[in-house]
Design an enzyme around this catalytic site. Structure first.
Site, PDB file in Angstrom:
ATOM      1  N   CYS A  95       2.813   5.743   8.868  1.00 30.29           N
ATOM      2  CA  CYS A  95       1.816   5.899   7.815  1.00 30.29           C
ATOM      3  C   CYS A  95       0.922   7.101   8.126  1.00 30.29           C
ATOM      4  CB  CYS A  95       0.971   4.635   7.709  1.00 30.29           C
ATOM      5  SG  CYS A  95      -0.409   4.791   6.546  1.00 30.29           S
ATOM      6  N   SER A 108       1.788  -9.724  10.904  1.00 33.80           N
ATOM      7  CA  SER A 108       1.127  -8.654  10.159  1.00 33.80           C
ATOM      8  C   SER A 108      -0.376  -8.725  10.410  1.00 33.80           C
ATOM      9  CB  SER A 108       1.413  -8.800   8.659  1.00 33.80           C
ATOM     10  OG  SER A 108       0.521  -8.023   7.899  1.00 33.80           O
ATOM     11  N   HIS A 141      -0.073  -4.893  19.519  1.00 32.13           N
ATOM     12  CA  HIS A 141       0.334  -4.565  18.149  1.00 32.13           C
ATOM     13  C   HIS A 141       1.047  -3.214  18.175  1.00 32.13           C
ATOM     14  CE1 HIS A 141       0.044  -3.290  13.945  1.00 32.13           C
ATOM     15  NE2 HIS A 141      -0.029  -4.575  13.653  1.00 32.13           N
ATOM     16  N   SER A 171       2.010  -5.363   3.443  1.00 30.12           N
ATOM     17  CA  SER A 171       3.462  -5.246   3.598  1.00 30.12           C
ATOM     18  C   SER A 171       4.218  -6.331   2.846  1.00 30.12           C
ATOM     19  CB  SER A 171       3.834  -5.291   5.091  1.00 30.12           C
ATOM     20  OG  SER A 171       3.247  -6.403   5.733  1.00 30.12           O
ATOM     21  N   CYS A 226       0.857  -1.183   0.000  1.00 27.77           N
ATOM     22  CA  CYS A 226       0.000   0.000   0.000  1.00 27.77           C
ATOM     23  C   CYS A 226       0.896   1.236   0.000  1.00 27.77           C
ATOM     24  CB  CYS A 226      -0.912   0.004   1.223  1.00 27.77           C
ATOM     25  SG  CYS A 226       0.011   0.104   2.796  1.00 27.77           S
ATOM     26  N   GLU A 242       1.096  -0.679  16.293  1.00 29.44           N
ATOM     27  CA  GLU A 242       0.253   0.482  16.011  1.00 29.44           C
ATOM     28  C   GLU A 242      -0.571   0.869  17.229  1.00 29.44           C
ATOM     29  OE1 GLU A 242      -3.629   1.751  13.429  1.00 29.44           O
ATOM     30  OE2 GLU A 242      -2.282   0.266  12.520  1.00 29.44           O
ATOM     31  N   CYS A 288      -7.919   1.682   7.157  1.00 31.31           N
ATOM     32  CA  CYS A 288      -7.360   2.367   5.996  1.00 31.31           C
ATOM     33  C   CYS A 288      -7.927   1.802   4.699  1.00 31.31           C
ATOM     34  CB  CYS A 288      -5.836   2.301   6.020  1.00 31.31           C
ATOM     35  SG  CYS A 288      -5.133   0.770   5.386  1.00 31.31           S
ATOM     36  N   HIS A 327       4.288   1.817  11.639  1.00 28.57           N
ATOM     37  CA  HIS A 327       3.208   1.562  12.591  1.00 28.57           C
ATOM     38  C   HIS A 327       2.989   2.702  13.574  1.00 28.57           C
ATOM     39  CE1 HIS A 327       5.334  -2.210  11.482  1.00 28.57           C
ATOM     40  NE2 HIS A 327       4.114  -2.563  11.156  1.00 28.57           N
TER      41      HIS A 327
END
Length: 329
Positions: A111, A238, A139, A283, A26, A141, A210, A89
């Site tokens: 991102c 992931s 995670h 990814s 992405c 993020e 997203c 992340h």
């Protein structure tokens, strides 16, 4: 179920392969990888990267070969003038503060869609709202989003049960944000519970999940009912890749496997199939999809087609300090 042996084209069983589109990289992943490569080009090796720049072993190993050094914490980095890049992340605010105190030259490859969630959380905090974060504990993020605000300012909601049990201080003063790489359906179910229980809750101005996660899941939903098995190319750590596997299983595929590359394929589980769907997490580079297809082509006569869910033309520019002079203006 035994896999057919590799043979000449005339002896191979036929296999219909449906490729999901979009799949793989992405815009946020491209930006993150390009940030590391641009830093290497400008400053030379080494370039330190906090956490895997994206969750893909192939990408990480490729960047290591070019001079990137990956660490989990800044404490692993010696005093240095070398650049330090933060992963796609996102990181808690304490991380750039620590880097600044050590006079590191840093570049933030977070991102932009993750940054958007950070900004939403900060706005809710300034307005005095109780903030809920729909996401998965641990995670990177989620760790980064929780770390944008003082400890205890955000409550993590992982399941429908969490949403049903949550008791706010003020039901009229709530807001929620979400991790960007979740299952659309799972998140919708949790959000529905929150909105039903707390009608006044402030929802994201624009969907936090997203565009890439959404589009890849929609493509899998189209393909999974048409095939006997699905392969998702991606890493086990992931989140978006794991969600693609789950979506495939829920959407009609009898079997779905998450593999990092062709060597991970358990051929005993694919031996007698006549149709296969293939996608890749955000990814995962396309070269690994091609590697998987080549491995199937050694055993089957492939008939390949593509099913598209969306066209993607999103582009995120590099961090300003890493852009070529004409692009930084």
């Amino acid at each position: 179920m035994m896999a057919p042996p590799a043979a000449t084209d005339g002896q191979k069983p036929s296999l219909k392969v449906i490729l999901c589109s979009p799949r793989g990289f992405c815009a946020g992943v491209v930006r993150a990888i390009d940030s590391v490569e641009r830093a290497l080009a400008l400053y030379g090796a080494p370039v330190y990267v906090r956490h895997e720049i994206v969750h893909n072993r192939y990408v990480v190993e490729s960047l290591k070969a070019k001079g990137a050094i990956f660490v989990e914490e800044l404490g692993e980095i010696p005093d240095t003038d070398a650049p330090v890049v933060f992963s796609a992340h996102g990181v808690p605010k304490a991380v750039p503060d620590d880097a600044k105190s050590r006079n590191f030259l840093t570049f933030d490859a977070t991102c932009p869609l993750v940054t958007k969630v950070h900004r939403e959380a900060e706005i809710h905090f300034r307005r005095g709202k109780e903030i809920l974060l729909i996401g998965h504990a641990g995670h990177p993020e989620v760790v980064g989003t929780l770390g944008q605000l003082p400890e205890g300012s955000i409550t993590l909601i992982q399941t429908i049960e969490d949403a049903r049990r949550y008791e706010p201080k003020d039901a009229d003063n709530l807001a929620y944000v979400t991790q960007t790489t979740l299952s659309i359906d799972d998140t919708a179910e949790i959000a529905d519970v929150l909105r039903e229980r707390f009608p006044a809750i402030t929802i994201p101005h624009k969907e936090d999940i997203c565009y890439a996660t959404t589009n890849r899941q929609e493509a899998v939903k189209k393909v999974a009912p048409l095939v006997e098995a699905m392969i998702v190319v991606g890493a086990p750590n992931s989140s978006n890749s794991q969600r693609l596997k789950e979506v495939a299983e829920r959407s009609g595929s009898k079997f779905a496997a998450l593999v990092q590359r062709a060597d991970d394929i358990d051929w005993a589980k694919f031996g007698s199939i006549t149709s296969l769907g293939v996608t890749a997490g955000a990814s995962a580079p396309e070269v690994l999809v091609e590697e998987v297809l080549d491995a199937f082509a050694e055993r089957y006569h492939l008939m390949v087609e593509t099913v598209a869910a969306a066209e993607e033309d999103v582009f995120f520019p590099l961090p300003r300090a890493l852009r070529p002079p004409q692009a930084a203006e």
